[in-house]
Every structure is written in C-alpha cells, then in structure tokens.
Scaffold this motif. Sequence first.
Motif, mmCIF file in Angstrom:
data_model
loop_
_atom_site.group_PDB
_atom_site.id
_atom_site.type_symbol
_atom_site.label_atom_id
_atom_site.label_comp_id
_atom_site.label_asym_id
_atom_site.label_seq_id
_atom_site.Cartn_x
_atom_site.Cartn_y
_atom_site.Cartn_z
ATOM 1 N N THR A 142 0.794 -1.227 0.000
ATOM 2 C CA THR A 142 0.000 0.000 0.000
ATOM 3 C C THR A 142 0.823 1.272 0.000
ATOM 4 O O THR A 142 0.468 2.233 -0.679
ATOM 5 C CB THR A 142 -0.977 0.023 1.193
ATOM 6 O OG1 THR A 142 -0.233 -0.141 2.398
ATOM 7 C CG2 THR A 142 -2.022 -1.059 1.071
ATOM 8 N N GLN A 143 1.917 1.318 0.730
ATOM 9 C CA GLN A 143 2.712 2.542 0.832
ATOM 10 C C GLN A 143 3.899 2.591 -0.120
ATOM 11 O O GLN A 143 4.373 3.667 -0.470
ATOM 12 C CB GLN A 143 3.204 2.729 2.268
ATOM 13 C CG GLN A 143 2.089 2.917 3.263
ATOM 14 C CD GLN A 143 1.217 4.110 2.930
ATOM 15 O OE1 GLN A 143 1.719 5.190 2.630
ATOM 16 N NE2 GLN A 143 -0.083 3.916 2.960
ATOM 17 N N PHE A 144 4.408 1.415 -0.524
ATOM 18 C CA PHE A 144 5.621 1.383 -1.337
ATOM 19 C C PHE A 144 5.417 0.740 -2.712
ATOM 20 O O PHE A 144 6.343 0.663 -3.502
ATOM 21 C CB PHE A 144 6.747 0.676 -0.578
ATOM 22 C CG PHE A 144 7.169 1.440 0.648
ATOM 23 C CD1 PHE A 144 8.125 2.437 0.557
ATOM 24 C CD2 PHE A 144 6.588 1.183 1.875
ATOM 25 C CE1 PHE A 144 8.502 3.163 1.675
ATOM 26 C CE2 PHE A 144 6.953 1.907 2.999
ATOM 27 C CZ PHE A 144 7.912 2.899 2.901
ATOM 28 N N GLY A 145 4.209 0.258 -2.989
ATOM 29 C CA GLY A 145 3.915 -0.311 -4.301
ATOM 30 C C GLY A 145 4.612 -1.629 -4.580
ATOM 31 O O GLY A 145 4.699 -2.057 -5.721
ATOM 32 N N GLY A 146 5.100 -2.267 -3.539
ATOM 33 C CA GLY A 146 5.809 -3.526 -3.717
ATOM 34 C C GLY A 146 4.886 -4.717 -3.771
ATOM 35 O O GLY A 146 3.728 -4.649 -3.372
ATOM 36 N N THR A 147 5.424 -5.803 -4.287
ATOM 37 C CA THR A 147 4.667 -7.055 -4.326
ATOM 38 C C THR A 147 5.632 -8.226 -4.194
ATOM 39 O O THR A 147 6.813 -8.116 -4.527
ATOM 40 C CB THR A 147 3.904 -7.236 -5.661
ATOM 41 O OG1 THR A 147 4.852 -7.355 -6.726
ATOM 42 C CG2 THR A 147 2.950 -6.078 -5.936
ATOM 43 N N GLU A 148 5.099 -9.329 -3.739
ATOM 44 C CA GLU A 148 5.908 -10.549 -3.711
ATOM 45 C C GLU A 148 6.227 -10.981 -5.135
ATOM 46 O O GLU A 148 7.290 -11.550 -5.391
ATOM 47 C CB GLU A 148 5.203 -11.660 -2.943
ATOM 48 C CG GLU A 148 3.960 -12.177 -3.632
ATOM 49 C CD GLU A 148 3.197 -13.196 -2.836
ATOM 50 O OE1 GLU A 148 3.201 -14.376 -3.237
ATOM 51 O OE2 GLU A 148 2.595 -12.817 -1.822
ATOM 52 N N ALA A 149 5.338 -10.687 -6.082
ATOM 53 C CA ALA A 149 5.579 -11.050 -7.482
ATOM 54 C C ALA A 149 6.819 -10.349 -8.023
ATOM 55 O O ALA A 149 7.592 -10.951 -8.777
ATOM 56 C CB ALA A 149 4.360 -10.709 -8.337
ATOM 57 N N ARG A 150 7.029 -9.092 -7.638
ATOM 58 C CA ARG A 150 8.227 -8.390 -8.118
ATOM 59 C C ARG A 150 9.479 -9.057 -7.559
ATOM 60 O O ARG A 150 10.460 -9.236 -8.260
ATOM 61 C CB ARG A 150 8.183 -6.914 -7.730
ATOM 62 C CG ARG A 150 9.476 -6.209 -8.165
ATOM 63 C CD ARG A 150 9.397 -4.716 -8.128
ATOM 64 N NE ARG A 150 8.644 -4.268 -9.291
ATOM 65 C CZ ARG A 150 7.745 -3.296 -9.254
ATOM 66 N NH1 ARG A 150 7.498 -2.655 -8.153
ATOM 67 N NH2 ARG A 150 7.100 -2.943 -10.351
ATOM 68 N N LEU A 151 9.467 -9.437 -6.291
ATOM 69 C CA LEU A 151 10.637 -10.108 -5.723
ATOM 70 C C LEU A 151 10.887 -11.431 -6.440
ATOM 71 O O LEU A 151 12.017 -11.757 -6.774
ATOM 72 C CB LEU A 151 10.477 -10.327 -4.223
ATOM 73 C CG LEU A 151 11.764 -10.749 -3.519
ATOM 74 C CD1 LEU A 151 11.857 -10.109 -2.133
ATOM 75 C CD2 LEU A 151 11.907 -12.241 -3.420
#
Length: 142
Positions: free
Chosen positions: A93-102
């Motif tokens: 929510t705050q950083f736009g990250g996802t487990e998919a990107r990792l």
Amino acid sequence: MDLQTILAEVRNESEQRKKTTSLKSLKHKVKDLPPTLGFEKHIREQPFSIIAEIKSKSPSMGPITNEKTVNEAHLIYQRSPIVSAISVLTQCTQFGGTEARLRLVRRHTRKPILRKDFLSDEYEIYFSRYIGADAVLLMANV
C-alpha cells in the motif's frame, strides 16, 4: 503517513497471507529450497559495494513516475559490477511492492536479494525465504 499506520497495513497484508498458507506449511516448503546466496560474501567481494533498491513509490515522495525503469531495474543491477545485492520493497500500500516483483527479480539475477519490508513476526521471515529472498532487513523499532 505515520509508522503506526504503515505497520497496521503490513499486519493486515501478513494476516491475509496467513489465511492461505500456514506457518507450518511455509516451514515445510522452504526446507527443500536451494541454499541462499551468500549476502555477506557478495558484499565483501568488492572494495565498495552497493545494495541497489527497487521500489515503486514512497509515502514521502509518491509514485516513481517512470514505471518502465522500476520494472527493468533488476536487469540493470544484474549487469552492474558494483551492485552486490538487490533490495526489493514488498510492502504494497505505501511502497507499491509485491511478492511477485521479488519473485521476478529472483528469476533474473544471481545476486543476493534483500526483502525490505516492515517484518514483525516469524511468519514473514519464512515467507521471505519462500518468495526468493536471501536476506531480510529487520528494523529494531518494529
């Protein structure tokens, strides 16, 4: 956005994950994974090392305007001789990250990956390993 709000959002994301995959199941899944890449070893191999970061946005600066750069950063970092490791923010929510990107970065690099998030319990450590992280960042105040 204050830290307590971010932490509440992180706990919510974690609780959602726990509903689909138990800690016991995660522990079972990670025991057969290949060994992690030596994070410390990669850092020490260079006289000066960089841990390069990938994130889509931040609470203080808003969205990164060039999404193409964010999506291709891991390819640039992989080729760079001074980038020793890659930090991937996974908080959504705050950083736009996802487990998919990792997971995507894991598929395209042989450099250690640091999962950067607001980790607060054992479950998230195992989850980090499960999605491809070689190390995690723990913050003492969290």
